[in-house]
Write a protein that holds these residues in place. Structure first.
Motif, PDB file in Angstrom:
ATOM      1  N   THR A  51       3.174 -13.710  14.440  1.00 27.13           N
ATOM      2  CA  THR A  51       4.688 -13.768  14.274  1.00 27.13           C
ATOM      3  C   THR A  51       4.953 -14.144  12.950  1.00 27.13           C
ATOM      4  O   THR A  51       5.968 -13.584  12.302  1.00 27.13           O
ATOM      5  CB  THR A  51       5.120 -14.516  15.421  1.00 27.13           C
ATOM      6  N   THR A  52       4.370 -15.033  12.315  1.00 29.42           N
ATOM      7  CA  THR A  52       4.607 -15.738  11.093  1.00 29.42           C
ATOM      8  C   THR A  52       4.387 -14.614  10.045  1.00 29.42           C
ATOM      9  O   THR A  52       5.519 -14.456   9.092  1.00 29.42           O
ATOM     10  CB  THR A  52       3.672 -16.911  10.830  1.00 29.42           C
ATOM     11  N   LEU A  53       3.224 -13.767  10.131  1.00 29.20           N
ATOM     12  CA  LEU A  53       3.047 -12.810   9.187  1.00 29.20           C
ATOM     13  C   LEU A  53       3.948 -11.514   9.461  1.00 29.20           C
ATOM     14  O   LEU A  53       4.419 -10.981   8.156  1.00 29.20           O
ATOM     15  CB  LEU A  53       1.547 -12.075   9.343  1.00 29.20           C
ATOM     16  N   THR A  54       4.275 -11.229  10.388  1.00 28.32           N
ATOM     17  CA  THR A  54       5.515 -10.223  10.716  1.00 28.32           C
ATOM     18  C   THR A  54       6.757 -10.675  10.167  1.00 28.32           C
ATOM     19  O   THR A  54       7.256  -9.771   9.611  1.00 28.32           O
ATOM     20  CB  THR A  54       5.476  -9.956  12.272  1.00 28.32           C
ATOM     21  N   LEU A  55       7.072 -11.789  10.394  1.00 28.73           N
ATOM     22  CA  LEU A  55       8.631 -12.216   9.938  1.00 28.73           C
ATOM     23  C   LEU A  55       8.419 -12.388   8.392  1.00 28.73           C
ATOM     24  O   LEU A  55       9.431 -12.020   7.655  1.00 28.73           O
ATOM     25  CB  LEU A  55       8.958 -13.596  10.417  1.00 28.73           C
ATOM     26  N   THR A  56       7.191 -12.752   7.755  1.00 32.68           N
ATOM     27  CA  THR A  56       7.086 -12.850   6.277  1.00 32.68           C
ATOM     28  C   THR A  56       7.269 -11.445   5.583  1.00 32.68           C
ATOM     29  O   THR A  56       7.959 -11.156   4.715  1.00 32.68           O
ATOM     30  CB  THR A  56       5.650 -13.389   5.886  1.00 32.68           C
ATOM     31  N   VAL A  57       6.620 -10.376   6.451  1.00 26.18           N
ATOM     32  CA  VAL A  57       6.666  -9.121   5.761  1.00 26.18           C
ATOM     33  C   VAL A  57       8.066  -8.685   5.912  1.00 26.18           C
ATOM     34  O   VAL A  57       8.615  -7.922   4.889  1.00 26.18           O
ATOM     35  CB  VAL A  57       5.689  -8.143   6.500  1.00 26.18           C
ATOM     36  N   CYS A  58       8.597  -8.574   6.918  1.00 27.61           N
ATOM     37  CA  CYS A  58       9.889  -8.262   7.372  1.00 27.61           C
ATOM     38  C   CYS A  58      10.945  -8.928   6.106  1.00 27.61           C
ATOM     39  O   CYS A  58      11.814  -7.932   5.649  1.00 27.61           O
ATOM     40  CB  CYS A  58      10.466  -8.475   8.832  1.00 27.61           C
ATOM     41  N   PHE A  59      11.150 -10.081   5.958  1.00 24.41           N
ATOM     42  CA  PHE A  59      11.751 -10.824   4.925  1.00 24.41           C
ATOM     43  C   PHE A  59      11.368 -10.345   3.852  1.00 24.41           C
ATOM     44  O   PHE A  59      12.393 -10.206   2.677  1.00 24.41           O
ATOM     45  CB  PHE A  59      11.838 -12.259   5.203  1.00 24.41           C
ATOM     46  N   GLY A  60      10.255 -10.243   3.454  1.00 22.87           N
ATOM     47  CA  GLY A  60       9.825  -9.921   1.951  1.00 22.87           C
ATOM     48  C   GLY A  60      10.420  -8.122   1.889  1.00 22.87           C
ATOM     49  O   GLY A  60      10.882  -7.972   0.616  1.00 22.87           O
ATOM     50  N   VAL A  61      10.157  -7.485   2.910  1.00 21.42           N
ATOM     51  CA  VAL A  61      10.753  -5.914   2.429  1.00 21.42           C
ATOM     52  C   VAL A  61      12.148  -6.153   2.290  1.00 21.42           C
ATOM     53  O   VAL A  61      12.903  -5.162   1.524  1.00 21.42           O
ATOM     54  CB  VAL A  61      10.266  -5.002   3.746  1.00 21.42           C
ATOM     55  N   ALA A  62      12.710  -7.045   3.203  1.00 20.78           N
ATOM     56  CA  ALA A  62      14.350  -6.871   3.074  1.00 20.78           C
ATOM     57  C   ALA A  62      14.920  -7.301   1.675  1.00 20.78           C
ATOM     58  O   ALA A  62      15.838  -7.018   1.330  1.00 20.78           O
ATOM     59  CB  ALA A  62      15.053  -7.820   4.317  1.00 20.78           C
ATOM     60  N   ALA A  63      14.207  -8.529   1.335  1.00 25.39           N
ATOM     61  CA  ALA A  63      14.454  -8.932  -0.237  1.00 25.39           C
ATOM     62  C   ALA A  63      14.195  -8.006  -1.402  1.00 25.39           C
ATOM     63  O   ALA A  63      15.232  -7.887  -2.090  1.00 25.39           O
ATOM     64  CB  ALA A  63      13.802 -10.259  -0.370  1.00 25.39           C
ATOM     65  N   TRP A  64      13.137  -7.114  -1.164  1.00 24.54           N
ATOM     66  CA  TRP A  64      12.796  -6.272  -2.141  1.00 24.54           C
ATOM     67  C   TRP A  64      13.858  -5.255  -2.027  1.00 24.54           C
ATOM     68  O   TRP A  64      14.266  -4.718  -3.045  1.00 24.54           O
ATOM     69  CB  TRP A  64      11.528  -5.708  -1.934  1.00 24.54           C
ATOM     70  N   ARG A  65      14.471  -4.660  -0.871  1.00 25.37           N
ATOM     71  CA  ARG A  65      15.090  -3.572  -0.928  1.00 25.37           C
ATOM     72  C   ARG A  65      16.671  -4.130  -1.528  1.00 25.37           C
ATOM     73  O   ARG A  65      17.281  -3.326  -2.000  1.00 25.37           O
ATOM     74  CB  ARG A  65      15.325  -3.142   0.676  1.00 25.37           C
ATOM     75  N   GLN A  66      17.095  -5.208  -1.239  1.00 25.24           N
ATOM     76  CA  GLN A  66      18.209  -5.825  -1.736  1.00 25.24           C
ATOM     77  C   GLN A  66      18.128  -6.072  -2.957  1.00 25.24           C
ATOM     78  O   GLN A  66      19.156  -5.595  -3.873  1.00 25.24           O
ATOM     79  CB  GLN A  66      18.550  -7.170  -1.093  1.00 25.24           C
TER      80      GLN A  66
END
Length: 52
Positions: free
Chosen positions: A12-27
């Motif tokens: 769960t921690t890894l999934t959330l980290t990847v999701c927030f990282g991709v969102a920050a990269w796209r922004q």
């Protein structure tokens, strides 16, 4: 059971980290400088520059 919960928490921690990282990269990608606009549109390469 404890090992199962640990693995579930880790995933769960890894999934959330990847999701927030991709969102920050796209922004941040929207604020990038467009480098291709500074390249002159002149044909270079193996073709001759003189027109027939």
């Amino acid at each position: 059971m404890s090992q199962f919960l640990s693995v579930l928490l880790l995933l769960t921690t890894l999934t959330l980290t990847v999701c927030f990282g991709v969102a920050a990269w796209r922004q941040s990608a929207g604020r990038d400088v467009e480098f291709t606009a500074t390249i002159p549109h002149r044909e270079t390469g193996w073709r001759s520059e003189r027109s027939n």
